[in-house]
Motif scaffolding. Structure first.
Motif, PDB file in Angstrom:
ATOM      1  N   SER A   1      -2.324   5.935  -5.941  1.00  0.00           N
ATOM      2  CA  SER A   1      -3.555   5.147  -5.831  1.00  0.00           C
ATOM      3  C   SER A   1      -3.203   3.669  -5.892  1.00  0.00           C
ATOM      4  O   SER A   1      -2.060   3.300  -6.189  1.00  0.00           O
ATOM      5  N   ILE A   2      -4.194   2.837  -5.623  1.00  0.00           N
ATOM      6  CA  ILE A   2      -3.991   1.391  -5.657  1.00  0.00           C
ATOM      7  C   ILE A   2      -4.864   0.813  -6.764  1.00  0.00           C
ATOM      8  O   ILE A   2      -6.096   0.845  -6.683  1.00  0.00           O
ATOM      9  N   SER A   3      -4.228   0.305  -7.793  1.00  0.00           N
ATOM     10  CA  SER A   3      -4.947  -0.278  -8.920  1.00  0.00           C
ATOM     11  C   SER A   3      -5.418  -1.687  -8.571  1.00  0.00           C
ATOM     12  O   SER A   3      -4.637  -2.526  -8.112  1.00  0.00           O
ATOM     13  N   LYS A   4      -6.689  -1.950  -8.788  1.00  0.00           N
ATOM     14  CA  LYS A   4      -7.239  -3.279  -8.504  1.00  0.00           C
ATOM     15  C   LYS A   4      -6.615  -4.324  -9.421  1.00  0.00           C
ATOM     16  O   LYS A   4      -6.310  -5.444  -8.993  1.00  0.00           O
ATOM     17  N   PHE A   5      -6.426  -3.948 -10.682  1.00  0.00           N
ATOM     18  CA  PHE A   5      -5.861  -4.899 -11.638  1.00  0.00           C
ATOM     19  C   PHE A   5      -4.401  -5.201 -11.305  1.00  0.00           C
ATOM     20  O   PHE A   5      -3.963  -6.358 -11.368  1.00  0.00           O
ATOM     21  N   ARG A   6      -3.637  -4.157 -10.918  1.00  0.00           N
ATOM     22  CA  ARG A   6      -2.252  -4.377 -10.523  1.00  0.00           C
ATOM     23  C   ARG A   6      -2.189  -5.250  -9.264  1.00  0.00           C
ATOM     24  O   ARG A   6      -1.325  -6.120  -9.140  1.00  0.00           O
TER      25      ARG A   6
ATOM     26  N   ARG B   1       4.881  13.581   2.553  1.00  0.00           N
ATOM     27  CA  ARG B   1       5.782  13.752   1.416  1.00  0.00           C
ATOM     28  C   ARG B   1       6.020  12.424   0.721  1.00  0.00           C
ATOM     29  O   ARG B   1       6.033  12.342  -0.512  1.00  0.00           O
ATOM     30  N   PHE B   2       6.217  11.365   1.513  1.00  0.00           N
ATOM     31  CA  PHE B   2       6.459  10.040   0.939  1.00  0.00           C
ATOM     32  C   PHE B   2       5.240   9.546   0.170  1.00  0.00           C
ATOM     33  O   PHE B   2       5.368   8.888  -0.865  1.00  0.00           O
TER      34      PHE B   2
ATOM     35  N   ILE C   1       0.831  -1.209   0.000  1.00  0.00           N
ATOM     36  CA  ILE C   1       0.000   0.000   0.000  1.00  0.00           C
ATOM     37  C   ILE C   1       0.864   1.256   0.000  1.00  0.00           C
ATOM     38  O   ILE C   1       0.639   2.195  -0.780  1.00  0.00           O
ATOM     39  N   LEU C   2       1.866   1.287   0.876  1.00  0.00           N
ATOM     40  CA  LEU C   2       2.742   2.451   0.964  1.00  0.00           C
ATOM     41  C   LEU C   2       3.493   2.673  -0.345  1.00  0.00           C
ATOM     42  O   LEU C   2       3.643   3.811  -0.813  1.00  0.00           O
ATOM     43  N   TYR C   3       3.953   1.593  -0.949  1.00  0.00           N
ATOM     44  CA  TYR C   3       4.685   1.713  -2.216  1.00  0.00           C
ATOM     45  C   TYR C   3       3.776   2.237  -3.325  1.00  0.00           C
ATOM     46  O   TYR C   3       4.182   3.109  -4.117  1.00  0.00           O
TER      47      TYR C   3
END
Length: 351
Positions: free
Chosen positions: A35-40, A262-263, A26-28
């Motif tokens: 954002s977090i891609s569902k497909f990825r 920032r991260f 999640i952090l990466y």
């Protein structure tokens, strides 16, 4: 039977590995794409499950320690012996079609076949998601197979005194061939799937808006960084100084960003910006989340009010849970409005 043992074990272990990996993932994702891609996510977690599965296929079933003895035939360095074995040890006869099906059921064929099949998905992942060339796919497939063979040669990294499975140079050849085959197979399927670049672009597009989960991650990451920073100091005044620097003065210098935000590519902006408003926001959030709930608990403990102590023990976790749910669902919370704060994504500033 050993195949099923490995697959069942992988299915059991996968949720544990996935749980440990999720926070880092999640952090990466927020750091790189916003954002977090569902497909990825489907691709990445299926890849993890796949790697766990083939690893267990290599090492399982495990023998007992006292069952493994020294043998002189545990290393085979003659390449392409599997071809010779199939020709001379199988029932296959080119001129007798009745032997074809029977030969497919014999170990000298299906062992080779499954070793090829085992790394076909690996080559597919390397080409599609990791965007590896054919040369890199061959190299990484070889290295993966070498890792497996070394695992066997060292007796599971010297847990066993001697190897309990054979180190075979043919396995290096066959597994590498499987990865290369997977590269070409993915060339067929890739035309029906979104490219890796498109997945990245879509993720950054969604990442232009700060989601509720991203806000929660910023809060938790800041809390972790600050907690580590003040852990080494016992003096409360020094802790307060570090806290004020981290949440007030450092954001003033960086334009509304802490180390955590920032991260994760997030900054806080004010509709009507003033230094006083910035300081008031930090004080309010500190009082709201930390001081008031724990101060009431402190008073209850000091006065020895059992009922209030009991209520607060359950109230504090519920209080945080409700606030997190509100932020996750709405992306904002009530004090954002009267404090005049907006959480803005900075992911576009990096691209």
């Amino acid at each position: 039977m050993s195949y099923m043992i490995a697959i069942k074990t992988a299915i059991i272990v996968f949720p544990i590995v996935a749980f440990l990996f999720t926070l880092i993932y999640i952090l990466y994702e927020y750091h790189k794409y916003g954002s977090i891609s569902k497909f990825r996510t489907l691709i990445v977690y299926s890849f993890i499950l796949y790697i766990i599965t083939i690893y267990f296929l290599v090492i399982l079933p495990l023998p007992k320690l006292d069952e493994v003895v020294k043998r002189n035939d545990m290393i085979r360095l003659v390449p392409f012996s599997f071809i010779k074995d199939f020709i001379y040890k199988s029932s296959f006869d080119l001129f007798d079609s009745s032997t074809y099906l029977k030969a497919l059921k014999e170990p000298c064929f299906y062992t080779v076949f499954f070793n090829i099949l085992m790394t076909v998905p690996y080559g597919m992942y390397l080409r599609y998601y990791f965007k590896c060339s054919l040369k890199k796919t061959i190299l990484f497939s070889f290295l993966l197979s070498l890792f497996f063979e070394v695992t066997q040669l060292t007796g599971l990294y010297f847990i066993y005194k001697y190897p309990y499975r054979i180190f075979d140079v043919d396995d290096l050849i066959i597994n590498t061939l499987g990865g290369m085959l997977g590269y070409f197979v993915m060339g067929i399927f890739a035309r029906f799937l979104p490219s890796r670049d498109k997945i990245d672009d879509d993720s950054r597009m969604v990442g232009r808006k700060v989601s509720g989960l991203r806000r929660v991650c910023v809060f938790l990451l800041d809390f972790l960084i600050l907690g580590i920073a003040i852990l080494f100091f016992k003096n409360h005044y020094i802790k307060l100084l570090i806290f004020s620097f981290y949440y007030i003065w450092y954001p003033l210098i960086t334009g509304g960003m802490t180390l955590g935000s920032r991260f994760l590519n997030v900054k806080v902006e004010f509709l009507n910006y003033t230094v006083i408003r910035c300081i008031f926001r930090v004080i309010f959030i500190y009082m709201y989340y930390f001081f008031v709930p724990f101060f009431i608990l402190y008073i209850a403990n000091f006065l020895n009010i059992n009922i209030l102590q009991f209520i607060m023990i359950f109230f504090i976790p519920l209080f945080y849970f409700v606030n997190v749910i509100i932020i996750l669902v709405k992306g904002s919370i009530f004090y954002d409005y009267f404090l005049g704060t907006i959480y803005k994504s900075t992911i576009n500033d990096k691209k």
